[in-house]
Design a protein around this motif. Structure first.
Motif, PDB file in Angstrom:
ATOM      1  N   HIS A   9       6.910   7.862 -22.834  1.00  0.00           N
ATOM      2  CA  HIS A   9       8.067   8.568 -22.287  1.00  0.00           C
ATOM      3  C   HIS A   9       7.620   9.743 -21.423  1.00  0.00           C
ATOM      4  O   HIS A   9       6.439  10.122 -21.421  1.00  0.00           O
ATOM      5  CB  HIS A   9       8.959   9.070 -23.431  1.00  0.00           C
ATOM      6  CG  HIS A   9       8.265  10.011 -24.379  1.00  0.00           C
ATOM      7  ND1 HIS A   9       8.035  11.336 -24.076  1.00  0.00           N
ATOM      8  CD2 HIS A   9       7.720   9.815 -25.605  1.00  0.00           C
ATOM      9  CE1 HIS A   9       7.405  11.921 -25.083  1.00  0.00           C
ATOM     10  NE2 HIS A   9       7.197  11.020 -26.017  1.00  0.00           N
ATOM     11  N   THR A  10       8.566  10.293 -20.695  1.00  0.00           N
ATOM     12  CA  THR A  10       8.309  11.450 -19.842  1.00  0.00           C
ATOM     13  C   THR A  10       9.038  12.685 -20.351  1.00  0.00           C
ATOM     14  O   THR A  10       9.120  13.696 -19.649  1.00  0.00           O
ATOM     15  CB  THR A  10       8.764  11.163 -18.394  1.00  0.00           C
ATOM     16  OG1 THR A  10      10.162  10.858 -18.392  1.00  0.00           O
ATOM     17  CG2 THR A  10       7.996   9.985 -17.804  1.00  0.00           C
ATOM     18  N   ALA A  11       9.561  12.617 -21.566  1.00  0.00           N
ATOM     19  CA  ALA A  11      10.339  13.724 -22.118  1.00  0.00           C
ATOM     20  C   ALA A  11       9.430  14.845 -22.614  1.00  0.00           C
ATOM     21  O   ALA A  11       8.336  14.604 -23.124  1.00  0.00           O
ATOM     22  CB  ALA A  11      11.220  13.223 -23.263  1.00  0.00           C
ATOM     23  N   ASN A  12       9.912  16.060 -22.492  1.00  0.00           N
ATOM     24  CA  ASN A  12       9.190  17.218 -23.009  1.00  0.00           C
ATOM     25  C   ASN A  12       9.610  17.425 -24.459  1.00  0.00           C
ATOM     26  O   ASN A  12      10.549  18.161 -24.760  1.00  0.00           O
ATOM     27  CB  ASN A  12       9.511  18.452 -22.164  1.00  0.00           C
ATOM     28  CG  ASN A  12       8.711  19.673 -22.588  1.00  0.00           C
ATOM     29  OD1 ASN A  12       7.705  19.551 -23.288  1.00  0.00           O
ATOM     30  ND2 ASN A  12       9.152  20.850 -22.178  1.00  0.00           N
ATOM     31  N   LEU A  66       0.801  -1.214   0.000  1.00  0.00           N
ATOM     32  CA  LEU A  66       0.000   0.000   0.000  1.00  0.00           C
ATOM     33  C   LEU A  66       0.841   1.275   0.000  1.00  0.00           C
ATOM     34  O   LEU A  66       0.301   2.365  -0.080  1.00  0.00           O
ATOM     35  CB  LEU A  66      -0.936   0.007   1.221  1.00  0.00           C
ATOM     36  CG  LEU A  66      -1.996  -1.100   1.226  1.00  0.00           C
ATOM     37  CD1 LEU A  66      -2.864  -0.971   2.464  1.00  0.00           C
ATOM     38  CD2 LEU A  66      -2.848  -1.034  -0.022  1.00  0.00           C
ATOM     39  N   GLU A  67       2.175   1.133   0.137  1.00  0.00           N
ATOM     40  CA  GLU A  67       3.008   2.330   0.101  1.00  0.00           C
ATOM     41  C   GLU A  67       2.953   2.914  -1.301  1.00  0.00           C
ATOM     42  O   GLU A  67       3.232   2.243  -2.284  1.00  0.00           O
ATOM     43  CB  GLU A  67       4.461   1.995   0.457  1.00  0.00           C
ATOM     44  CG  GLU A  67       4.649   1.466   1.871  1.00  0.00           C
ATOM     45  CD  GLU A  67       4.312  -0.006   1.992  1.00  0.00           C
ATOM     46  OE1 GLU A  67       4.077  -0.645   0.951  1.00  0.00           O
ATOM     47  OE2 GLU A  67       4.274  -0.500   3.122  1.00  0.00           O
ATOM     48  N   LEU A  68       2.599   4.189  -1.399  1.00  0.00           N
ATOM     49  CA  LEU A  68       2.374   4.811  -2.705  1.00  0.00           C
ATOM     50  C   LEU A  68       3.310   5.990  -2.900  1.00  0.00           C
ATOM     51  O   LEU A  68       3.504   6.804  -2.006  1.00  0.00           O
ATOM     52  CB  LEU A  68       0.924   5.290  -2.821  1.00  0.00           C
ATOM     53  CG  LEU A  68      -0.135   4.213  -2.584  1.00  0.00           C
ATOM     54  CD1 LEU A  68      -1.507   4.855  -2.501  1.00  0.00           C
ATOM     55  CD2 LEU A  68      -0.102   3.191  -3.694  1.00  0.00           C
ATOM     56  N   GLU A  69       3.890   6.065  -4.088  1.00  0.00           N
ATOM     57  CA  GLU A  69       4.743   7.186  -4.422  1.00  0.00           C
ATOM     58  C   GLU A  69       4.291   7.776  -5.745  1.00  0.00           C
ATOM     59  O   GLU A  69       3.771   7.072  -6.611  1.00  0.00           O
ATOM     60  CB  GLU A  69       6.207   6.746  -4.547  1.00  0.00           C
ATOM     61  CG  GLU A  69       6.811   6.233  -3.240  1.00  0.00           C
ATOM     62  CD  GLU A  69       8.258   5.826  -3.424  1.00  0.00           C
ATOM     63  OE1 GLU A  69       8.747   5.954  -4.557  1.00  0.00           O
ATOM     64  OE2 GLU A  69       8.863   5.406  -2.434  1.00  0.00           O
ATOM     65  N   LEU A  70       4.523   9.067  -5.893  1.00  0.00           N
ATOM     66  CA  LEU A  70       4.160   9.742  -7.125  1.00  0.00           C
ATOM     67  C   LEU A  70       5.220   9.495  -8.179  1.00  0.00           C
ATOM     68  O   LEU A  70       6.380   9.876  -8.008  1.00  0.00           O
ATOM     69  CB  LEU A  70       4.019  11.252  -6.880  1.00  0.00           C
ATOM     70  CG  LEU A  70       3.620  12.099  -8.092  1.00  0.00           C
ATOM     71  CD1 LEU A  70       2.261  11.669  -8.603  1.00  0.00           C
ATOM     72  CD2 LEU A  70       3.627  13.570  -7.737  1.00  0.00           C
ATOM     73  N   GLY A  71       4.847   8.808  -9.243  1.00  0.00           N
ATOM     74  CA  GLY A  71       5.791   8.543 -10.322  1.00  0.00           C
ATOM     75  C   GLY A  71       5.796   9.675 -11.323  1.00  0.00           C
ATOM     76  O   GLY A  71       5.003  10.611 -11.245  1.00  0.00           O
ATOM     77  N   PRO A  72       6.703   9.611 -12.288  1.00  0.00           N
ATOM     78  CA  PRO A  72       6.775  10.669 -13.294  1.00  0.00           C
ATOM     79  C   PRO A  72       5.552  10.644 -14.195  1.00  0.00           C
ATOM     80  O   PRO A  72       5.011   9.587 -14.504  1.00  0.00           O
ATOM     81  CB  PRO A  72       8.045  10.316 -14.084  1.00  0.00           C
ATOM     82  CG  PRO A  72       8.209   8.846 -13.888  1.00  0.00           C
ATOM     83  CD  PRO A  72       7.703   8.554 -12.506  1.00  0.00           C
ATOM     84  N   ASP A  73       5.100  11.820 -14.602  1.00  0.00           N
ATOM     85  CA  ASP A  73       3.944  11.920 -15.478  1.00  0.00           C
ATOM     86  C   ASP A  73       4.352  11.576 -16.905  1.00  0.00           C
ATOM     87  O   ASP A  73       5.325  12.129 -17.438  1.00  0.00           O
ATOM     88  CB  ASP A  73       3.353  13.332 -15.457  1.00  0.00           C
ATOM     89  CG  ASP A  73       2.686  13.655 -14.135  1.00  0.00           C
ATOM     90  OD1 ASP A  73       2.206  12.705 -13.491  1.00  0.00           O
ATOM     91  OD2 ASP A  73       2.639  14.835 -13.756  1.00  0.00           O
ATOM     92  N   LEU A  74       3.639  10.671 -17.533  1.00  0.00           N
ATOM     93  CA  LEU A  74       3.897  10.342 -18.926  1.00  0.00           C
ATOM     94  C   LEU A  74       3.440  11.502 -19.800  1.00  0.00           C
ATOM     95  O   LEU A  74       2.334  12.015 -19.656  1.00  0.00           O
ATOM     96  CB  LEU A  74       3.151   9.060 -19.307  1.00  0.00           C
ATOM     97  CG  LEU A  74       3.642   7.783 -18.619  1.00  0.00           C
ATOM     98  CD1 LEU A  74       2.743   6.611 -18.972  1.00  0.00           C
ATOM     99  CD2 LEU A  74       5.086   7.472 -18.990  1.00  0.00           C
TER     100      LEU A  74
END
Length: 214
Positions: free
Chosen positions: A114-117, A72-80
């Motif tokens: 990907h998470t690239a701009n 249940l431990e939750l972390e905010l991952g990178p936005d696709l």
């Protein structure tokens, strides 16, 4: 079981109603309705906050993997930010000439998220060979990595670029070095030579992200 099935199951298990999610997450009723009808899924922080509110495993809720009550431990991952078509090095060499829409319409094409701009014209390539694998402990792009390349970015000194030499039909991956008005293609692996370029090279795009599996 679909996402909406898991959502409804956990809402019932926790006696949480749609309006409760609206108020807790500060989202619209329309957004929650789309989640419950399977039109869209929450992403990023909304997904994490929803899983926390429903007291369940994020991965299970969104992807159906694992069980509701494990990890249940939750972390905010990178936005696709998007996805790029995986093309060949020959296609990359002709990228400025080919019809990009034909590639996008190919039902057999593989896409890499990907998470690239980067721009919508970006593409992905799988690295071949070890010329960009450092043998001195510096920057390294190993063989088998997937790179995200934006053809709309300006190629500046020090950037890693995809380029095509005039005597080849395939693109190559190198670092661009500009020194006193002269330009060079430099490998990260110093076992390979640095190549001067002077009107004999077309720069296809700039590498913005490296995706590597272990």
């Amino acid at each position: 079981m679909t996402f909406q099935d898991r959502l409804e199951q956990q809402m019932k298990a926790t006696s949480i109603k749609g309006i409760d999610i609206v108020n807790k997450l500060n989202v619209s009723k329309g957004t929650v309705s789309q989640w419950r009808n399977g039109v869209t899924k929450p992403g990023g922080e909304n997904a994490i906050r929803l899983a926390k509110f429903l007291r369940c495993n994020l991965t299970w809720l969104i992807e159906g993997k694992g069980s509701p009550n494990k990890n249940l431990e939750l972390e905010l991952g990178p936005d696709l930010r998007g996805k790029a078509p995986l093309i060949s090095w020959v296609q990359a060499g002709k990228w400025k000439e080919i019809d990009v829409n034909m590639i996008r319409e190919d039902v057999g094409i593989t896409y890499y998220q990907h998470t690239a701009n980067v721009s919508d014209d970006s593409f992905a390539l799988r690295v071949k060979g070890d010329s960009m694998t450092s043998n001195t402990g510096g920057k390294s792009i190993p063989e088998g990595s997937v790179i995200i390349v934006d053809p709309n970015l300006s190629a500046e000194h020090g950037k890693v670029i995809v380029a095509r030499l005039e005597d080849s039909n395939e693109a190559t991956l190198k670092q661009l070095v500009i020194d006193g008005g002269s330009k060079y293609l430099k490998p990260f692996n110093n076992s390979y030579p640095t190549m001067p370029i002077n009107g004999n090279c077309t720069i296809i795009g700039v590498v913005k992200q490296v995706i590597q599996d272990f």
